[in-house]
Design an enzyme around this catalytic site. Sequence first.
Site: not given
Ligand code: AP5
Ligand code: MG
Length: 223
Positions: A15, A90, A127, A157, A168
């Site tokens: 994402k 979410r 990552r 992270r 997660r």
């Molecule tokens: P990446 O692009 O980083 O993936 P992502 O989908 O953004 O994954 P996240 O881990 O950031 O998602 P998340 O939803 O768990 O975390 P968030 O920060 O939103 O890609 C992942 C890896 O793969 C990277 O190394 C990338 O280079 C690689 N990659 C990408 N595409 C690829 C491909 N096509 N092929 C190969 N490799 C690839 O949330 C973190 C925390 O914040 C949550 O757990 C929660 O506690 C809190 N939070 C955030 N938003 C909310 C909300 N709305 N409500 C409540 N709590 C929230």
């Molecule tokens: Mg992300």
Amino acid sequence: MSLNLLMLGPPGAGKGTQAERFARVKGIPKISTGDILREAVHTGTEIGLRAKAVMDRGELVGDDVMIGIVRERLERADAVGGFVLDGFPRTVAQAAALDGIMSSRGPLIVVDIVVPEAELVRRLGGRMICDECGTGGQIGSAVGAACANCGGSLVQRTDDNQAVVLERLKVYHRQSEPLVEYYRVRPTFRSIDGAQAPDRVAADLAAAIEAAGSVAVRPGAKG
Ligand code: AP5
Ligand code: MG
């Protein structure tokens, strides 16, 4: 018409990677709730201090806090012409609140990025992100290597260790996956294969947005 894009998908689906790229090309802001929370943790604000423990357990920060953050962010001038939302909503409660916020702002285009679970675990285990600017490094970069963006140090992270990644994914299935059914009934919903190389995913994303956008402008369509 403004381009209001929402990216769905489990942790590690790509994402953030795709949202960043698409937002840059279109000149609209990428609004990542994970990035906003990590920034709040980094600067030590009250929200950040409270969110850190929740995030480190792999759980979700409360709906009221998240809805407040996003409501305020979407009101800023740079988001009026469109935005890419990454990581919000979410929960169904967050999605309902977003519908309220968007009621006078045109349709949402919703894209769900689908990736098999084993690949998600592999990606998140390798990552690295910059401890200063949050930019992602290459998978497999060494801890402490220099960030290509700002020269800061690459670190894992704090929620990317294996136990928290599995939590997660559980939280995703329980609280966030129901959003796919919530949005699937809309004509502006699309699903793409996120297990391909990033360039292919970006091309499919652009095509999905184009197709969904042409539906959204038809008279009577509700996004
Ligand atoms: P990446 O692009 O980083 O993936 P992502 O989908 O953004 O994954 P996240 O881990 O950031 O998602 P998340 O939803 O768990 O975390 P968030 O920060 O939103 O890609 C992942 C890896 O793969 C990277 O190394 C990338 O280079 C690689 N990659 C990408 N595409 C690829 C491909 N096509 N092929 C190969 N490799 C690839 O949330 C973190 C925390 O914040 C949550 O757990 C929660 O506690 C809190 N939070 C955030 N938003 C909310 C909300 N709305 N409500 C409540 N709590 C929230
Ligand atoms: Mg992300």
